[in-house]
Design a protein around this motif. Structure first.
Motif, short mmCIF file in Angstrom:
data_model
loop_
_atom_site.label_atom_id
_atom_site.label_comp_id
_atom_site.label_asym_id
_atom_site.label_seq_id
_atom_site.Cartn_x
_atom_site.Cartn_y
_atom_site.Cartn_z
N TYR A 22 19.51 59.03 51.40
CA TYR A 22 19.13 58.23 52.18
C TYR A 22 18.86 58.39 53.37
N GLY A 23 19.97 59.25 53.62
CA GLY A 23 20.81 59.68 55.46
C GLY A 23 19.42 60.38 55.39
N LEU A 24 18.45 61.12 55.03
CA LEU A 24 17.39 62.00 55.08
C LEU A 24 16.48 61.29 55.30
N LEU A 25 16.32 60.11 54.89
CA LEU A 25 15.21 59.23 55.34
C LEU A 25 15.67 58.48 56.67
N LEU A 26 16.76 57.97 56.84
CA LEU A 26 17.49 57.76 58.08
C LEU A 26 17.31 58.43 59.16
N ALA A 27 17.40 60.20 58.97
CA ALA A 27 17.13 60.63 59.88
C ALA A 27 16.30 61.16 60.32
N LEU A 28 15.47 61.02 59.76
CA LEU A 28 14.14 61.39 59.75
C LEU A 28 13.34 60.20 61.03
N PHE A 29 13.43 59.27 59.99
CA PHE A 29 13.14 58.31 60.39
C PHE A 29 13.44 57.88 62.41
N ASN A 30 14.75 57.82 62.52
CA ASN A 30 15.46 57.38 63.84
C ASN A 30 15.17 59.04 64.82
N GLY A 31 14.28 60.19 64.17
CA GLY A 31 13.90 61.19 65.50
C GLY A 31 13.10 60.64 65.40
N LEU A 45 27.29 53.26 56.50
CA LEU A 45 28.72 53.77 57.00
C LEU A 45 28.28 55.70 56.37
N TYR A 46 27.92 55.67 54.53
CA TYR A 46 27.89 56.77 55.19
C TYR A 46 26.21 57.44 54.79
N VAL A 47 25.39 56.45 54.96
CA VAL A 47 24.01 56.89 55.22
C VAL A 47 23.99 57.26 56.79
N PHE A 48 24.93 56.47 57.55
CA PHE A 48 24.51 56.70 59.35
C PHE A 48 25.41 58.44 59.67
N TYR A 54 12.87 53.68 54.45
CA TYR A 54 14.30 53.45 55.09
C TYR A 54 14.32 52.53 54.67
N ALA A 55 13.46 50.88 54.87
CA ALA A 55 13.85 49.63 54.30
C ALA A 55 13.83 49.93 52.38
N VAL A 56 12.75 50.57 51.89
CA VAL A 56 12.52 50.85 50.29
C VAL A 56 13.61 51.35 50.20
N GLY A 57 14.85 52.13 50.79
CA GLY A 57 16.18 52.59 50.86
C GLY A 57 17.22 51.54 50.00
N GLY A 58 16.72 50.63 51.84
CA GLY A 58 17.60 49.38 51.81
C GLY A 58 17.69 48.77 50.74
N ARG A 59 16.93 48.60 49.91
CA ARG A 59 16.55 47.55 48.70
C ARG A 59 16.82 48.00 47.62
#
Length: 338
Positions: free
Chosen positions: A96-105, A208-211, A189-194
């Motif tokens: 999930y953190g990898l998804l966030l890293a790609l999305f935020n980039g 905390l850990y995803v970020f 990313y939203a699917v991961g949150g779901r």
């Protein structure tokens, strides 16, 4: 719907001030404040990339790292049990953190290329893409309403990104591509949150850990780009302590803006959004959150002087109309995740 305390949504609470409002009224107010705070995400990113010339991937790293650090300090004093990382969640949080890293980039890059207003509008293309993804991945039937949403979203994105003409001087094909990719990243990313919600993972433990994992990935991205500068373009990567260069006053202003971005729009904005979900139906909360589009455009105009042409305003209205059209027809919607 009832609150965790068992108080019905519409029942008045026995305290004065904000708590004297009904739970439903509190939900509307909290969701509105959340949308206002989230609108500052693109504004601060724009200032840091445009006026402080902070490389986009460096900015994405510090945003994730500072968000994780600030949240860890808060949890240490209020919910220390949420600091624990159960082994069974490790693989999920890392992915999930990898998804966030790609999305935020992608999102940070989109703001730098397109401006705060247009980048925010483009990321709402995720509404139409979510419908398309449901058809491709899950075989969900597309209704006339959903096909209209996809078409309206695409036309709206075209208008806001290039002023309605491929030959327009304002046409930025790279900006349009990055903007739409950031919307697709937002959807995944939203699917991961779901999925995290369905597994009943505590929200703040997840954040905390995803970020935290996202910061690690962003650090690796920056190291790779430093070793192979030919695979990036100007303004994308650089010294991780970029803001330590130059005049002291400018240094501290830049670091304070990064801290405000992490603790304000990122943590507080999404924290209030999560609280609003306990007081309002998901569809209503997300509908109010769509006000972020309006807030971002107004703040960008007032603080940054960003202006949109008539065709871009029409395009914005089409994107907003697509959001409203889809959410009117379904009680559940993918939440905004920037």
């Amino acid at each position: 719907m009832t609150m965790p305390s068992g108080i019905p949504t519409g029942a008045p609470l026995p305290r004065s001030g904000l708590l004297s409002l009904s739970a439903g009224a509190q939900g509307y107010l909290i969701a509105g404040i959340s949308a206002f705070l989230l609108a500052f995400t693109a504004i601060i990113i724009r200032v840091l990339t445009d006026r402080f010339h902070l490389p986009t991937f460096v900015l994405a790293f510090w945003r994730a790292a500072l968000t994780s650090v600030v949240l860890a300090l808060v949890l240490l004093f209020f919910k220390p049990q949420w600091l624990r990382l159960p082994r069974e969640r490790l693989a999920f949080y890392a992915s999930y953190g990898l998804l966030l890293a790609l999305f935020n980039g992608l999102w940070t890059l989109s703001v730098a290329l397109n401006g705060a207003s247009i980048a925010t509008i483009l990321v709402y293309f995720s509404v139409g893409f979510t419908v398309f993804l449901g058809w491709i991945a899950f075989g969900e039937k597309l209704s006339a309403r959903e096909l209209t949403v996809i078409a309206v979203s695409l036309v709206g994105c075209f208008l806001v990104s290039n002023d309605g003409s491929l030959s327009s001087p304002s046409f930025n094909p790279l900006g349009l591509t990055i903007g739409i990719l950031s919307a697709i990243g937002s959807t995944f990313y939203a699917v991961g949150g779901r999925l995290a919600s369905e597994r009943h993972y505590p929200v703040w433990n997840t954040i905390l850990y995803v970020f935290g994992f996202s910061a690690i990935y962003q650090l690796l991205f920056n190291l790779v780009l430093a070793l192979f500068p030919g695979i990036s373009w100007p303004g994308m990567s650089g010294n991780l302590f970029f803001l330590s260069q130059g005049e002291q006053g400018i240094q501290w202003t830049g670091w304070w803006l990064l801290l405000i971005l992490a603790a304000g729009p990122t943590l507080l904005g999404f924290g209030l959004y999560n609280i609003s979900l306990k007081l309002l139906p998901l569809g209503i909360a997300n509908l109010i959150l769509s006000l972020e589009l309006v807030f971002t455009a107004l703040i960008a105009f007032a603080l940054l002087g960003e202006k949109m042409s008539l065709l871009q305003i029409i395009g914005s209205a089409l994107v907003m109309g697509g959001v409203l059209l889809l959410r009117r027809g379904t009680p559940k919607a993918i939440p905004r995740t920037t």
